[in-house]
Design a protein around this motif. Structure first.
Motif, short mmCIF file in Angstrom:
data_model
loop_
_atom_site.label_atom_id
_atom_site.label_comp_id
_atom_site.label_asym_id
_atom_site.label_seq_id
_atom_site.Cartn_x
_atom_site.Cartn_y
_atom_site.Cartn_z
N GLN A 4 44.08 31.65 35.34
CA GLN A 4 45.47 32.09 35.30
C GLN A 4 45.58 33.35 34.44
O GLN A 4 44.61 33.77 33.83
CB GLN A 4 46.36 30.98 34.72
CG GLN A 4 45.96 30.55 33.31
CD GLN A 4 46.63 29.27 32.87
OE1 GLN A 4 47.00 28.44 33.68
NE2 GLN A 4 46.78 29.11 31.57
N THR A 5 46.76 33.96 34.41
CA THR A 5 47.00 35.12 33.57
C THR A 5 47.64 34.66 32.27
O THR A 5 48.50 33.78 32.27
CB THR A 5 47.92 36.13 34.29
OG1 THR A 5 47.27 36.56 35.49
CG2 THR A 5 48.20 37.34 33.43
N LEU A 6 47.20 35.27 31.16
CA LEU A 6 47.72 34.93 29.83
C LEU A 6 47.98 36.23 29.10
O LEU A 6 47.14 37.14 29.12
CB LEU A 6 46.68 34.09 29.07
CG LEU A 6 46.99 33.74 27.62
CD1 LEU A 6 48.18 32.79 27.54
CD2 LEU A 6 45.78 33.09 26.97
N THR A 16 35.38 37.33 36.41
CA THR A 16 35.78 35.92 36.49
C THR A 16 34.87 35.15 37.43
O THR A 16 34.40 34.05 37.12
CB THR A 16 37.25 35.81 36.95
OG1 THR A 16 38.08 36.53 36.04
CG2 THR A 16 37.71 34.36 37.01
N ARG A 18 42.85 37.55 31.69
CA ARG A 18 42.57 36.55 32.70
C ARG A 18 42.02 35.34 31.94
O ARG A 18 41.07 35.46 31.18
CB ARG A 18 41.53 37.08 33.69
CG ARG A 18 41.28 36.21 34.87
CD ARG A 18 42.45 36.11 35.83
NE ARG A 18 43.06 37.39 36.17
CZ ARG A 18 42.66 38.18 37.15
NH1 ARG A 18 41.67 37.86 37.92
NH2 ARG A 18 43.28 39.32 37.37
N SER A 19 42.62 34.20 32.11
CA SER A 19 42.24 32.98 31.39
C SER A 19 41.46 32.04 32.31
O SER A 19 41.89 31.78 33.42
CB SER A 19 43.51 32.28 30.88
OG SER A 19 43.20 30.99 30.38
N GLN A 54 37.73 27.45 26.93
CA GLN A 54 38.61 28.46 27.52
C GLN A 54 38.05 29.83 27.18
O GLN A 54 37.66 30.10 26.05
CB GLN A 54 40.03 28.33 26.98
CG GLN A 54 40.98 29.33 27.61
CD GLN A 54 42.44 29.02 27.33
OE1 GLN A 54 42.77 28.07 26.65
NE2 GLN A 54 43.32 29.83 27.86
N LYS A 92 40.24 26.26 36.01
CA LYS A 92 41.57 26.79 36.30
C LYS A 92 41.61 28.23 35.82
O LYS A 92 41.22 28.52 34.69
CB LYS A 92 42.63 25.94 35.59
CG LYS A 92 44.05 26.40 35.85
CD LYS A 92 45.09 25.40 35.39
CE LYS A 92 45.20 25.32 33.90
NZ LYS A 92 46.32 24.53 33.40
#
Length: 193
Positions: free
Chosen positions: A133-135, A112, A143-144, A157, A131
């Motif tokens: 976040q976790t998805l 990341t 990991r998004s 994205q 941004k």
């Protein structure tokens, strides 16, 4: 004699097919990849990209980034787009986690950070919002990374996960609500075995 020739030809075709080891397929708009156990429906009306399309995109990305990009360890999976080469798109790839570890990438946090560093180097004079976040997609956690640039209408994205010894990445870009919905529905409806 004729039957022997037919038998030999059939045997050669079978052996040739078996040796080619079908690891991925696309049937009736459904993509399946046996290596990572992933299936996904391609949205109707989207163009599935060829290896030539992908090579041309890579050249454009190198030009945009203004430096040589290294994709030697990466294997492209399904990619599709809609409209021209700058329009909405979806791409996926896998990279062997052993080769990544040799490059200093040991976990998703490392990867990341690498993506965010590449984005900053690629667009050094542009303000960029990111941004992380976790998805969860099906049974797989990702990991998004969502990133937008000032003065640019599109949203990018990328989601990344380690799966079966590979780093698995899905990346998409959209610039309108309909395309966002089509891509996200396809991604969130994809399945893992």
């Amino acid at each position: 004699m004729y039957n022997k020739i037919k038998f030999i030809i059939a045997l050669l075709l079978f052996v040739n097919f078996s040796l080619s080891a079908q690891t991925e397929s696309l049937v009736n708009g459904k993509y399946n990849n046996k290596i990572i156990g992933w299936s996904m429906d391609v949205p109707a009306g989207w163009h599935i990209e060829t290896s030539k399309d992908k090579a041309e995109l890579f050249k454009r990305l190198e030009k945009t980034a203004n430096h040589k990009l290294n994709d030697s360890g990466a294997t492209q999976l399904i990619s599709f787009s809609k409209g021209d080469n700058t329009g909405p798109m979806f791409r996926s790839m896998i990279e062997d986690s052993v080769s990544l570890a040799n490059k200093g990438v040991k976990n998703l946090d490392d990867f990341t950070r690498n993506i965010l560093t590449v984005l900053k180097k690629t667009y050094p004079s542009v303000k960029m919002d990111t941004k992380v976040q976790t998805l969860t997609v099906g049974s797989q956690d990702f990991r998004s990374i969502i990133y937008t640039r000032d003065g640019y209408t599109g949203v990018n994205q990328s989601i990344v996960a380690y799966r079966k010894g590979y780093l698995f990445t899905m990346t998409w870009f959209f610039d309108n609500v309909e395309d966002k919905t089509a891509i996200e529905n396809a991604v969130l409806s994809s399945t893992f075995q």
